[in-house]
Scaffold this motif. Sequence first.
Motif, PDB file in Angstrom:
ATOM      1  N   ILE A 107       0.830  -1.210   0.000  1.00  0.00           N
ATOM      2  CA  ILE A 107       0.000   0.000   0.000  1.00  0.00           C
ATOM      3  C   ILE A 107       0.864   1.260   0.000  1.00  0.00           C
ATOM      4  CG2 ILE A 107      -0.371   0.310   2.489  1.00  0.00           C
ATOM      5  CD1 ILE A 107      -3.152   0.457  -0.190  1.00  0.00           C
ATOM      6  N   GLY A 108       2.096   1.147   0.525  1.00  0.00           N
ATOM      7  CA  GLY A 108       3.065   2.225   0.374  1.00  0.00           C
ATOM      8  C   GLY A 108       3.424   2.997   1.623  1.00  0.00           C
ATOM      9  N   ALA A 109       2.509   3.034   2.604  1.00  0.00           N
ATOM     10  CA  ALA A 109       2.765   3.774   3.848  1.00  0.00           C
ATOM     11  C   ALA A 109       1.668   3.402   4.839  1.00  0.00           C
ATOM     12  CB  ALA A 109       2.756   5.280   3.602  1.00  0.00           C
ATOM     13  N   TYR A 110       1.892   3.757   6.083  1.00  0.00           N
ATOM     14  CA  TYR A 110       0.853   3.594   7.100  1.00  0.00           C
ATOM     15  C   TYR A 110       0.441   4.966   7.634  1.00  0.00           C
ATOM     16  CZ  TYR A 110       1.295  -1.537   7.723  1.00  0.00           C
ATOM     17  OH  TYR A 110       1.286  -2.901   7.571  1.00  0.00           O
ATOM     18  N   PHE A 111      -0.828   5.065   7.944  1.00  0.00           N
ATOM     19  CA  PHE A 111      -1.427   6.250   8.566  1.00  0.00           C
ATOM     20  C   PHE A 111      -0.706   6.592   9.877  1.00  0.00           C
ATOM     21  CE2 PHE A 111      -4.678   7.392  11.835  1.00  0.00           C
ATOM     22  CZ  PHE A 111      -5.070   8.617  11.342  1.00  0.00           C
ATOM     23  N   ASP A 112      -0.472   7.882  10.077  1.00  0.00           N
ATOM     24  CA  ASP A 112       0.202   8.344  11.295  1.00  0.00           C
ATOM     25  C   ASP A 112      -0.503   9.575  11.860  1.00  0.00           C
ATOM     26  OD1 ASP A 112       2.118   8.407  13.320  1.00  0.00           O
ATOM     27  OD2 ASP A 112       3.521   9.604  12.139  1.00  0.00           O
ATOM     28  N   GLY A 113      -1.817   9.476  11.976  1.00  0.00           N
ATOM     29  CA  GLY A 113      -2.584  10.558  12.597  1.00  0.00           C
ATOM     30  C   GLY A 113      -3.000  11.644  11.614  1.00  0.00           C
ATOM     31  N   HIS A 114      -3.913  12.489  12.065  1.00  0.00           N
ATOM     32  CA  HIS A 114      -4.380  13.594  11.228  1.00  0.00           C
ATOM     33  C   HIS A 114      -4.890  14.719  12.118  1.00  0.00           C
ATOM     34  CE1 HIS A 114      -8.614  12.838  12.126  1.00  0.00           C
ATOM     35  NE2 HIS A 114      -8.366  11.550  11.966  1.00  0.00           N
ATOM     36  N   PRO A 115      -4.767  15.968  11.643  1.00  0.00           N
ATOM     37  CA  PRO A 115      -5.406  17.090  12.339  1.00  0.00           C
ATOM     38  C   PRO A 115      -6.898  17.130  11.989  1.00  0.00           C
ATOM     39  CG  PRO A 115      -4.284  17.886  10.385  1.00  0.00           C
ATOM     40  CD  PRO A 115      -4.002  16.402  10.465  1.00  0.00           C
ATOM     41  N   VAL A 116      -7.614  18.126  12.515  1.00  0.00           N
ATOM     42  CA  VAL A 116      -9.033  18.257  12.165  1.00  0.00           C
ATOM     43  C   VAL A 116      -9.156  18.497  10.658  1.00  0.00           C
ATOM     44  CG1 VAL A 116      -9.722  19.143  14.426  1.00  0.00           C
ATOM     45  CG2 VAL A 116      -9.046  20.757  12.625  1.00  0.00           C
ATOM     46  N   PRO A 117     -10.219  17.995  10.044  1.00  0.00           N
ATOM     47  CA  PRO A 117     -10.412  18.247   8.610  1.00  0.00           C
ATOM     48  C   PRO A 117     -10.429  19.741   8.313  1.00  0.00           C
ATOM     49  CG  PRO A 117     -11.934  16.555   9.374  1.00  0.00           C
ATOM     50  CD  PRO A 117     -11.279  17.137  10.601  1.00  0.00           C
ATOM     51  N   GLN A 118      -9.801  20.113   7.213  1.00  0.00           N
ATOM     52  CA  GLN A 118      -9.720  21.527   6.843  1.00  0.00           C
ATOM     53  C   GLN A 118      -9.364  21.672   5.374  1.00  0.00           C
ATOM     54  OE1 GLN A 118      -5.999  23.170   8.959  1.00  0.00           O
ATOM     55  NE2 GLN A 118      -6.081  21.057   9.689  1.00  0.00           N
ATOM     56  N   MET A 119      -9.517  22.892   4.869  1.00  0.00           N
ATOM     57  CA  MET A 119      -9.104  23.199   3.504  1.00  0.00           C
ATOM     58  C   MET A 119      -7.587  23.146   3.432  1.00  0.00           C
ATOM     59  SD  MET A 119     -11.717  23.788   1.502  1.00  0.00           S
ATOM     60  CE  MET A 119     -10.973  24.678   0.106  1.00  0.00           C
ATOM     61  N   ALA A 120      -7.074  22.689   2.301  1.00  0.00           N
ATOM     62  CA  ALA A 120      -5.633  22.706   2.075  1.00  0.00           C
ATOM     63  C   ALA A 120      -5.379  22.789   0.580  1.00  0.00           C
ATOM     64  CB  ALA A 120      -4.968  21.471   2.669  1.00  0.00           C
ATOM     65  N   HIS A 121      -4.136  23.096   0.254  1.00  0.00           N
ATOM     66  CA  HIS A 121      -3.727  23.335  -1.121  1.00  0.00           C
ATOM     67  C   HIS A 121      -2.913  22.134  -1.610  1.00  0.00           C
ATOM     68  CE1 HIS A 121      -3.135  25.955  -4.528  1.00  0.00           C
ATOM     69  NE2 HIS A 121      -1.832  25.726  -4.508  1.00  0.00           N
ATOM     70  N   TYR A 122      -3.313  21.569  -2.745  1.00  0.00           N
ATOM     71  CA  TYR A 122      -2.696  20.362  -3.293  1.00  0.00           C
ATOM     72  C   TYR A 122      -2.023  20.659  -4.627  1.00  0.00           C
ATOM     73  CZ  TYR A 122      -5.518  18.041   0.235  1.00  0.00           C
ATOM     74  OH  TYR A 122      -6.064  17.652   1.435  1.00  0.00           O
ATOM     75  N   THR A 123      -0.948  19.950  -4.906  1.00  0.00           N
ATOM     76  CA  THR A 123      -0.226  20.095  -6.166  1.00  0.00           C
ATOM     77  C   THR A 123      -0.110  18.726  -6.843  1.00  0.00           C
ATOM     78  OG1 THR A 123       1.087  21.895  -5.229  1.00  0.00           O
ATOM     79  CG2 THR A 123       1.930  20.878  -7.238  1.00  0.00           C
ATOM     80  N   VAL A 124      -0.497  18.670  -8.103  1.00  0.00           N
ATOM     81  CA  VAL A 124      -0.334  17.437  -8.885  1.00  0.00           C
ATOM     82  C   VAL A 124       1.070  17.465  -9.480  1.00  0.00           C
ATOM     83  CG1 VAL A 124      -1.232  16.057 -10.790  1.00  0.00           C
ATOM     84  CG2 VAL A 124      -2.807  17.404  -9.362  1.00  0.00           C
ATOM     85  N   ILE A 125       1.926  16.551  -9.021  1.00  0.00           N
ATOM     86  CA  ILE A 125       3.335  16.600  -9.430  1.00  0.00           C
ATOM     87  C   ILE A 125       3.656  15.649 -10.584  1.00  0.00           C
ATOM     88  CG2 ILE A 125       4.177  17.489  -7.225  1.00  0.00           C
ATOM     89  CD1 ILE A 125       5.097  14.629  -6.539  1.00  0.00           C
ATOM     90  N   ASP A 126       2.707  14.776 -10.937  1.00  0.00           N
ATOM     91  CA  ASP A 126       2.918  13.879 -12.079  1.00  0.00           C
ATOM     92  C   ASP A 126       1.572  13.687 -12.764  1.00  0.00           C
ATOM     93  OD1 ASP A 126       3.439  11.917 -13.926  1.00  0.00           O
ATOM     94  OD2 ASP A 126       4.282  10.475 -12.495  1.00  0.00           O
ATOM     95  N   LYS A 127       1.490  14.151 -14.014  1.00  0.00           N
ATOM     96  CA  LYS A 127       0.242  14.033 -14.767  1.00  0.00           C
ATOM     97  C   LYS A 127       0.330  12.963 -15.843  1.00  0.00           C
ATOM     98  CE  LYS A 127      -2.393  17.836 -14.899  1.00  0.00           C
ATOM     99  NZ  LYS A 127      -2.855  19.231 -15.105  1.00  0.00           N
TER     100      LYS A 127
END
Length: 208
Positions: A107-127
């Motif tokens: 799967i590639g990694a394991y979950f390590d917690g999260h802050p409260v859901p919120q807006m964030a900015h994402y970048t597509v680095i491979d199209k």
Amino acid sequence: AKSNKILVFSKTEGGYRHASIAAGKMMFLHFGKKYKLQVDTTEDASHFNDKELKGYSAIVFLSTRGNVFDSAQQEAFVRYIHNGGGIVGIHAATTTEYDWPWFNKLIGAYFDGHPVPQMAHYTVIDKSFPATKNLPDTFSMKDEIYNFKSVQDSLHYLITVDERSYTGGKMGTFHPIAWYNLFEHGRVFYTALGHFDAAYEDPLFTEM
């Protein structure tokens, strides 16, 4: 030749269960009609046997959680990957099978917690990958943003989140949230997005 059948698997063991699993199932059933796929949905891991798995070109881990397989099911799943099976992991798929190092590599990694859901900015680095080829170069959305541990070296990263755009990231300047992985003849795509029902009707997510 691979079939046009996919299995959407959403078993959860212990702890939190994502309400959005229902919306995710609806999305895939809609895709089935639209793209002429046979979509089977289950929460029963007994379907993980050689006879049944070989009929599927891909298995979706839709916000699965915890230790969902017994050892015979694990072995059948390994054989499915070794025979070239495809995997799509969505959101909590990285909270699955913490005690099975092979699954971590897959799967590639394991979950390590999260802050409260919120807006964030994402970048597509491979199209160049099918899941991202039609996405905008950057986008913003509200989701539950996972931090990761045990991140594997084999991953081809597709989308990153800018930790400066939200509070509670702990991976630093490079924080991947979607990737693909070619592992032991299997093909894997994972996205950490998909916490809320709304994602499964959002063109940014459904396109992916």
